[in-house]
Design a protein around this motif. Sequence first.
Motif, PDB file in Angstrom:
ATOM      1  N   ILE A 103       0.730  -1.288   0.124  1.00  0.00           N
ATOM      2  CA  ILE A 103      -0.011  -0.008   0.105  1.00  0.00           C
ATOM      3  C   ILE A 103       0.968   1.338  -0.056  1.00  0.00           C
ATOM      4  CG2 ILE A 103      -1.695   1.389   1.206  1.00  0.00           C
ATOM      5  CD1 ILE A 103      -2.813  -1.272   2.217  1.00  0.00           C
ATOM      6  N   CYS A 104       2.015   1.133   0.789  1.00  0.00           N
ATOM      7  CA  CYS A 104       2.917   2.450   0.711  1.00  0.00           C
ATOM      8  C   CYS A 104       3.551   2.704  -0.693  1.00  0.00           C
ATOM      9  CB  CYS A 104       3.941   2.209   1.935  1.00  0.00           C
ATOM     10  SG  CYS A 104       3.456   2.225   3.440  1.00  0.00           S
ATOM     11  N   ILE A 105       3.677   1.728  -1.027  1.00  0.00           N
ATOM     12  CA  ILE A 105       4.534   1.731  -2.643  1.00  0.00           C
ATOM     13  C   ILE A 105       3.566   2.389  -3.819  1.00  0.00           C
ATOM     14  CG2 ILE A 105       5.206   0.256  -4.668  1.00  0.00           C
ATOM     15  CD1 ILE A 105       6.726  -1.437  -2.572  1.00  0.00           C
ATOM     16  N   LEU A 106       2.251   1.747  -3.561  1.00  0.00           N
ATOM     17  CA  LEU A 106       1.315   2.203  -4.491  1.00  0.00           C
ATOM     18  C   LEU A 106       0.807   3.710  -4.109  1.00  0.00           C
ATOM     19  CD1 LEU A 106      -1.268  -0.620  -4.523  1.00  0.00           C
ATOM     20  CD2 LEU A 106       0.148   0.150  -6.246  1.00  0.00           C
ATOM     21  N   TYR A 107       0.818   4.224  -2.824  1.00  0.00           N
ATOM     22  CA  TYR A 107       0.682   5.307  -2.022  1.00  0.00           C
ATOM     23  C   TYR A 107       1.796   6.569  -2.667  1.00  0.00           C
ATOM     24  CZ  TYR A 107      -1.460   9.278   0.530  1.00  0.00           C
ATOM     25  OH  TYR A 107      -1.964  10.222   0.846  1.00  0.00           O
ATOM     26  N   GLY A 108       2.774   6.213  -2.280  1.00  0.00           N
ATOM     27  CA  GLY A 108       4.018   7.216  -2.300  1.00  0.00           C
ATOM     28  C   GLY A 108       5.268   6.764  -3.072  1.00  0.00           C
ATOM     29  N   GLY A 109       5.144   5.611  -3.714  1.00  0.00           N
ATOM     30  CA  GLY A 109       6.518   5.085  -4.109  1.00  0.00           C
ATOM     31  C   GLY A 109       7.110   4.309  -3.069  1.00  0.00           C
ATOM     32  N   TRP A 110       8.315   3.814  -3.814  1.00  0.00           N
ATOM     33  CA  TRP A 110       9.239   2.741  -2.784  1.00  0.00           C
ATOM     34  C   TRP A 110       9.948   3.565  -1.660  1.00  0.00           C
ATOM     35  CZ3 TRP A 110       9.917  -2.112  -2.766  1.00  0.00           C
ATOM     36  CH2 TRP A 110      11.016  -2.625  -1.883  1.00  0.00           C
ATOM     37  N   PRO A 111       9.672   2.950  -0.227  1.00  0.00           N
ATOM     38  CA  PRO A 111      10.210   4.019   0.718  1.00  0.00           C
ATOM     39  C   PRO A 111      11.862   3.744   0.773  1.00  0.00           C
ATOM     40  CG  PRO A 111       8.657   1.929   1.351  1.00  0.00           C
ATOM     41  CD  PRO A 111       8.745   1.923  -0.004  1.00  0.00           C
ATOM     42  N   SER A 112      12.101   5.178   0.482  1.00  0.00           N
ATOM     43  CA  SER A 112      13.630   5.195   0.386  1.00  0.00           C
ATOM     44  C   SER A 112      14.065   5.600   1.913  1.00  0.00           C
ATOM     45  CB  SER A 112      14.106   6.109  -0.629  1.00  0.00           C
ATOM     46  OG  SER A 112      13.324   7.326  -0.435  1.00  0.00           O
ATOM     47  N   SER A 113      13.416   5.918   2.765  1.00  0.00           N
ATOM     48  CA  SER A 113      14.054   6.392   4.035  1.00  0.00           C
ATOM     49  C   SER A 113      14.396   5.068   5.004  1.00  0.00           C
ATOM     50  CB  SER A 113      12.606   6.957   4.705  1.00  0.00           C
ATOM     51  OG  SER A 113      13.023   7.187   6.149  1.00  0.00           O
ATOM     52  N   ILE A 114      15.572   5.216   5.450  1.00  0.00           N
ATOM     53  CA  ILE A 114      16.134   4.108   6.439  1.00  0.00           C
ATOM     54  C   ILE A 114      15.404   4.020   7.759  1.00  0.00           C
ATOM     55  CG2 ILE A 114      17.858   5.397   7.454  1.00  0.00           C
ATOM     56  CD1 ILE A 114      18.115   1.750   6.389  1.00  0.00           C
ATOM     57  N   THR A 115      14.693   5.107   8.092  1.00  0.00           N
ATOM     58  CA  THR A 115      13.955   5.141   9.264  1.00  0.00           C
ATOM     59  C   THR A 115      12.661   4.495   9.085  1.00  0.00           C
ATOM     60  OG1 THR A 115      15.030   7.430   9.608  1.00  0.00           O
ATOM     61  CG2 THR A 115      13.051   6.672  10.987  1.00  0.00           C
ATOM     62  N   TRP A 116      12.131   4.606   8.122  1.00  0.00           N
ATOM     63  CA  TRP A 116      10.919   3.899   7.595  1.00  0.00           C
ATOM     64  C   TRP A 116      11.288   2.312   7.819  1.00  0.00           C
ATOM     65  CZ3 TRP A 116       8.794   0.166   4.525  1.00  0.00           C
ATOM     66  CH2 TRP A 116       7.552   0.110   4.386  1.00  0.00           C
ATOM     67  N   TRP A 117      12.107   1.808   7.180  1.00  0.00           N
ATOM     68  CA  TRP A 117      12.423   0.457   7.054  1.00  0.00           C
ATOM     69  C   TRP A 117      12.741  -0.183   8.520  1.00  0.00           C
ATOM     70  CZ3 TRP A 117      11.518  -2.765   3.443  1.00  0.00           C
ATOM     71  CH2 TRP A 117      11.174  -2.144   2.106  1.00  0.00           C
ATOM     72  N   ILE A 118      13.385   0.878   9.371  1.00  0.00           N
ATOM     73  CA  ILE A 118      13.868   0.395  10.767  1.00  0.00           C
ATOM     74  C   ILE A 118      12.461   0.325  11.746  1.00  0.00           C
ATOM     75  CG2 ILE A 118      14.902   1.213  12.864  1.00  0.00           C
ATOM     76  CD1 ILE A 118      17.281   2.352  11.054  1.00  0.00           C
ATOM     77  N   VAL A 119      11.684   1.207  11.520  1.00  0.00           N
ATOM     78  CA  VAL A 119      10.293   1.550  12.328  1.00  0.00           C
ATOM     79  C   VAL A 119       9.545   0.260  11.987  1.00  0.00           C
ATOM     80  CG1 VAL A 119       8.131   2.764  12.577  1.00  0.00           C
ATOM     81  CG2 VAL A 119      10.577   3.862  12.862  1.00  0.00           C
ATOM     82  N   ASN A 120       9.457  -0.175  10.625  1.00  0.00           N
ATOM     83  CA  ASN A 120       8.545  -1.233  10.292  1.00  0.00           C
ATOM     84  C   ASN A 120       9.095  -2.556  10.682  1.00  0.00           C
ATOM     85  OD1 ASN A 120       5.908  -0.326   8.871  1.00  0.00           O
ATOM     86  ND2 ASN A 120       7.378   0.815   7.958  1.00  0.00           N
ATOM     87  N   GLY A 121      10.541  -2.650  10.457  1.00  0.00           N
ATOM     88  CA  GLY A 121      11.101  -4.105  10.670  1.00  0.00           C
ATOM     89  C   GLY A 121      10.919  -3.981  12.362  1.00  0.00           C
ATOM     90  N   THR A 122      10.953  -3.243  13.027  1.00  0.00           N
ATOM     91  CA  THR A 122      11.019  -3.228  14.583  1.00  0.00           C
ATOM     92  C   THR A 122       9.545  -3.814  14.786  1.00  0.00           C
ATOM     93  OG1 THR A 122      12.897  -1.773  14.776  1.00  0.00           O
ATOM     94  CG2 THR A 122      11.458  -2.246  16.699  1.00  0.00           C
ATOM     95  N   GLY A 123       8.532  -2.928  14.266  1.00  0.00           N
ATOM     96  CA  GLY A 123       6.978  -3.087  14.416  1.00  0.00           C
ATOM     97  C   GLY A 123       6.790  -4.694  13.961  1.00  0.00           C
ATOM     98  N   LEU A 124       7.368  -5.324  12.983  1.00  0.00           N
ATOM     99  CA  LEU A 124       7.112  -6.802  12.416  1.00  0.00           C
ATOM    100  C   LEU A 124       7.719  -7.383  13.741  1.00  0.00           C
ATOM    101  CD1 LEU A 124       6.585  -9.025  10.833  1.00  0.00           C
ATOM    102  CD2 LEU A 124       8.743  -8.399   9.406  1.00  0.00           C
TER     103      LEU A 124
END
Length: 152
Positions: A103-124
């Motif tokens: 959904i994030c890719i469809l909404y705003g493109g590929w997440p290029s922020s390292i913070t986004w990946w860290i937050v979502n990886g930690t959330g997972l």
Amino acid sequence: MFYGSVVWDPWLIVAQIVCIQCLYYLTLGVFMAMFVGTRVSRMTLVYFFDYATVTISTVTGWFVIASFLLSSIAGAGFLVYLIERAKKCLDFSATVYIIHLCICILYGGWPSSITWWIVNGTGLAIMALLGEYFCIKRELREIPISRLRSSV
């Protein structure tokens, strides 16, 4: 539920995925409204699906991060009641975050922020590990014998 005989039920799996995903976004919306909604003039889907809002450079970004992490803790609680099996927690947690990534890719493109990946990886990790912990605690509860013996 008895766990000895596992029956392949794809409709149940799809229903569980839909329920977990909806509950995840519902709790994310509640936390976003509480934390971020009080700081911004207009609450939009940008805070849910745009990777640029997940940042540590602003106070609002910290509240977005807190909302995501608190939603993953709530998601672990949902896993206990909807999935009920510790060995399935990682699968359903990963499914929630893979759907969120799509959904994030469809909404705003590929997440290029390292913070986004860290937050979502930690959330997972939080959702999967805490969900497994809660499910194991529930599976290992003692079965009261007095209740079974009184019906004999």
